[in-house]
Design an enzyme around this catalytic site. Structure first.
Site, PDB file in Angstrom:
ATOM      1  N   GLU A 424      -1.802   2.264   1.263  1.00 20.36           N
ATOM      2  CA  GLU A 424      -2.618   2.050   1.806  1.00 20.36           C
ATOM      3  C   GLU A 424      -2.592   3.580   3.325  1.00 20.36           C
ATOM      4  O   GLU A 424      -1.342   3.283   3.814  1.00 20.36           O
ATOM      5  CB  GLU A 424      -2.723   0.851   3.002  1.00 20.36           C
ATOM      6  CG  GLU A 424      -3.814   1.043   3.804  1.00 20.36           C
ATOM      7  CD  GLU A 424      -3.532  -0.278   5.417  1.00 20.36           C
ATOM      8  OE1 GLU A 424      -3.579  -1.362   4.777  1.00 20.36           O
ATOM      9  OE2 GLU A 424      -4.195  -0.434   6.205  1.00 20.36           O
ATOM     10  N   ASP A 497      -0.285  -2.600   4.568  1.00 18.80           N
ATOM     11  CA  ASP A 497      -0.279  -3.821   6.087  1.00 18.80           C
ATOM     12  C   ASP A 497      -0.558  -4.661   6.179  1.00 18.80           C
ATOM     13  O   ASP A 497      -0.989  -5.428   5.286  1.00 18.80           O
ATOM     14  CB  ASP A 497      -0.896  -2.510   7.926  1.00 18.80           C
ATOM     15  CG  ASP A 497      -0.259  -0.957   7.651  1.00 18.80           C
ATOM     16  OD1 ASP A 497       0.284  -0.762   6.890  1.00 18.80           O
ATOM     17  OD2 ASP A 497      -1.376  -0.621   8.496  1.00 18.80           O
ATOM     18  N   ASP A 499      -0.872  -7.060   8.422  1.00 22.36           N
ATOM     19  CA  ASP A 499      -2.582  -6.857   9.376  1.00 22.36           C
ATOM     20  C   ASP A 499      -3.801  -7.631   8.875  1.00 22.36           C
ATOM     21  O   ASP A 499      -4.307  -7.576   7.142  1.00 22.36           O
ATOM     22  CB  ASP A 499      -2.757  -6.351  10.036  1.00 22.36           C
ATOM     23  CG  ASP A 499      -3.580  -4.754   9.779  1.00 22.36           C
ATOM     24  OD1 ASP A 499      -3.333  -4.839   8.711  1.00 22.36           O
ATOM     25  OD2 ASP A 499      -3.336  -3.572  10.972  1.00 22.36           O
ATOM     26  N   ASP A 501      -6.867  -5.593   8.332  1.00 23.55           N
ATOM     27  CA  ASP A 501      -7.207  -4.621   7.642  1.00 23.55           C
ATOM     28  C   ASP A 501      -6.645  -4.414   6.253  1.00 23.55           C
ATOM     29  O   ASP A 501      -7.199  -4.259   5.594  1.00 23.55           O
ATOM     30  CB  ASP A 501      -7.164  -3.404   8.596  1.00 23.55           C
ATOM     31  CG  ASP A 501      -8.302  -3.256   9.495  1.00 23.55           C
ATOM     32  OD1 ASP A 501      -9.563  -3.503   9.430  1.00 23.55           O
ATOM     33  OD2 ASP A 501      -8.130  -2.576  10.089  1.00 23.55           O
TER      34      ASP A 501
END
Ligand code: TSJ
Length: 638
Positions: A424, A497, A499, A501
């Site tokens: 990402e 990541d 998280d 997203d």
């Protein structure tokens, strides 16, 4: 009851021995999957009783000791002596292999179960089994161990109801895993309830202090199934189209409804068993659908004279459909025996759908118009997509392997040794390129959120940079061009990541892989990387924690101290290349989650993880997201 070993008894024992020697032949495997099939085999028998019209409720419990109890309110397996065998029908059902057929003029017509075997197989593979039959005012009971009766069939009490109760404890010397999964049973039992309208199936988990209960009852049967599958979608029209009838002893039910998406979701069943590879029933449905709509579209001038016919795919764009047939002696074909072969099923589905759909379209011109217009748009997009695709193909043919510019490829050319990290963001991609082991690890940075393939037509999907980059890097092609032997990396690792997203990007990437290259997931080539959540520093020593629990256990171990420095990683970008290597990419130390697919309950895609630890992960880092559920139904996330 005296036990003389006549020829029949010896045959019985040999039959059960065969099952215990080669369980895979009878239930597919001895993995968790096979374990769960035991439950379906037993429930199938009760469903048959419901189909015969004598049973309305089936109650399934996972008991505290991981045994299973199934109760129905049918007539009860007959307790009378079976003349030919010299034992009770109950004992015949539970101890004789393939007793699913006809006996005593009985009604075991539709014998379900993935492999068409029955209670005796489950019995043979169970440490203990107990059957209770309530019939004629009495409760009759017989117990077995590893398939052999250990008590006679005897009356143990009175009862004013009728029904069959079976409890079995799978043999842990046969199964690799003997813990039942509530969600797995839930999905399949829900599917069974959808497919048998009017039956109530209850699932209970009695392993926890507080009992967990789910109840499935669908008056509308597969109509409600289509509703359920389209629940998170915008539907094109409110009605679920429904066809039903019997032709040549084949009972046919079809329910369908379009949503405004682009994917096709047609699921076919034979005697309540999924047929992932389709077969004659599905072919009959597709044929009727295509012909009926083309006739209608021509007659109503949605298709001009100079325009080409709509293809089946055009009409099925955004279609959710359940095709369910029930017939006496299903013949399964193909390598995995999951494809219906009976030719009478083709004709039966074709004629029922043709006739009833034609009538429906005449009665509902507004609905018919919406479907025709959507199909015409699909036809145009398909032409555009073909052109885009031809272009990609030609390009690849011309310059052999024109790998995407952003790809930092590895030098090893043996796919078995090679991995590709889908990373990402460009900055994390940069770190990964520095950190990687060049020989075997390739890096492909992806910018931002990739296109949601659920919400775009093929022409747009194929013009997305990120998607084209993945397709060319993998080397396999997609959809009907897909060729796994061309795969350039045996590990495809998604690194995002830790998280929200990141999780969303994981979902988008998995959706893409699932829709266009499902074999990659099925064959276990797809993984998720696990970056750490925390870095802990004390006296120049460093620890990484991959979960909150682990952070806690580390802090407990090293002492909760003012001088501890705890850093919460918000993204891969916060790590320098060395840290990224050490925590997430080093094959010796990293944790990978392998993405697995469970397609037992056809329409309910179930992706699960298996956690794979690097060789050198300290034993302390025993973190347990084993079999963590990920995406119940990809569609719901998109
Ligand atoms: F297979 C099984 F033994 F495991 C099992 C069978 C498990 C469960 C939970 C239920 C059943 C079952 C079988 N429920 N209901 C029946 N019905 C019969 O076996 C039956 C009863 C009467 C007649 C008849 O012709 O009078 C015929 C049948 C097949």
């Amino acid at each position: 009851m005296s036990k003389e070993y006549g020829a029949d008894q010896i045959q019985i024992l040999e039959g059960l021995e065969a099952v215990r020697k080669r369980p895979g032949m009878y239930i597919g495997s001895t993995s968790v999957r096979g374990l769960h099939h035991l439950v379906y085999e037993i429930v199938d028998n009760a469903v048959d009783e419901a189909l015969a019209g004598y049973c309305t409720e089936i109650d399934v419990s996972i008991n505290p000791d991981n045994s299973i109890t199934v109760v129905d309110n049918g007539r009860g397996v007959p307790v009378e002596l079976n003349e030919k065998k010299g034992i009770s029908t109950v004992e015949v059902v539970y101890t004789i292999l393939h007793a699913g057929g006809k006996f005593g003029g009985g009604a075991y017509k539709v014998s379900g179960g993935l492999h068409g075997v029955g209670a005796s197989v489950v019995n043979a593979l169970s440490k203990k089994m107990e059957v209770k039959v309530e019939q004629n005012g009495h409760i009759h009971r017989q117990c077995y161990e590893k398939g052999k009766p250990v008590t006679p069939l005897e009356i143990i009490g009175d009862s004013d109801r009728t029904g069959t109760t079976v409890t079995f404890l799978p043999d842990d010397t046969i199964f690799e895993e003997t813990v039942f999964d509530f969600d797995t049973l839930k999905s399949r039992l829900r599917e069974m309830a959808f497919l048998t309208k009017g039956i109530k199936i209850i699932l209970r988990d009695k392993r926890e202090e507080e009992e967990k209960v789910r109840e499935f009852y669908y008056e509308g049967g597969i109509r409600e199934y289509v509703d359920y599958l389209n629940k998170s979608k915008a539907v094109l029209y409110p009605t679920v189209i429904y066809c039903e009838g019997t032709v040549n002893d084949v009972y046919v039910e079809v329910a369908m409804q379009h949503n405004d998406g682009y994917n096709e979701g047609c699921y076919s069943f034979v005697n309540n068993i999924t047929t992932p590879e389709g077969g004659t029933h599905l072919a009959g449905f597709k044929n009727a659908l295509t012909k009926t709509f083309n006739d209608y579209a021509r007659a109503q001038k949605y298709l001009k004279e100079n325009e080409q016919n709509l293809t089946g795919e055009d009409i099925r764009e955004g279609l959710t459909a359940i095709i369910s047939v029930k017939l006496g002696e299903p013949q399964f074909e193909g390598q995995t025996k999951q494809k219906l072969g009976n030719s009478e099923a083709r004709g039966a589905v074709d004629s029922i759908v043709s006739e009833q759909l034609t009538y429906f379209l005449e009665q509902n011109p507004a609905v018919a118009k919406m479907i025709c217009e959507k199909a015409v748009l699909a036809q145009r997009a398909r032409d555009a997509a073909r052109k885009a695709r031809d272009l990609t193909r030609r390009k690849n043919a011309l310059d052999g392997m024109s790998l995407p510019g952003k790809l930092a490829d590895c030098s090893d050319r043996d796919p078995k040794n090679c991995e590709i990290y889908l990373v990402e963001g460009d900055s994390a991609g940069g770190s990964a390129k520095t950190a990687r082991s060049r020989a075997t690890q390739a890096i492909l940075p992806l910018r931002g959120k990739i296109l949601n393939v659920e919400k775009a037509r093929l022409d747009r999907i194929l013009s997305s940079q990120e998607i084209r980059a993945m397709i060319t890097a993998f080397g396999t092609g997609i959809s009907e061009d897909f060729d796994i032997s061309k795969l350039r990396y045996h590990k495809i690792i998604i690194m995002t990541d830790a998280d929200v997203d990141g999780a969303h990007i994981d979902t988008l990437l998995l959706t893409f892989l699932y829709r266009f290259m499902p074999e990659l997931i099925k064959q276990g080539y797809v993984y998720l990387a696990t970056p750490p959540l925390y870095k802990i520093e004390k006296n120049k020593k460093v620890w990484y924690a991959y979960s909150d629990e682990e952070l806690n256990s580390i802090l407990t171990e090293i002492g909760r101290d003012q001088n501890n420095k705890i850093q919460r990683y918000k993204g891969l970008g916060e790590m320098d290349p060395e840290q990224l290597w050490e925590t997430t990419m080093d094959p010796e130390k990293r944790i990978l989650k392998k993405v697995c697919m469970n397609d037992d309950a056809m329409s309910e895609l179930d992706l699960t993880f298996t956690v794979l630890m690097g060789d050198n992960v300290e034993p302390r880092r025993e973190f347990i997201e084993k079999n963590a559920k990920f995406v119940k139904d990809l569609d719901k996330y998109c």
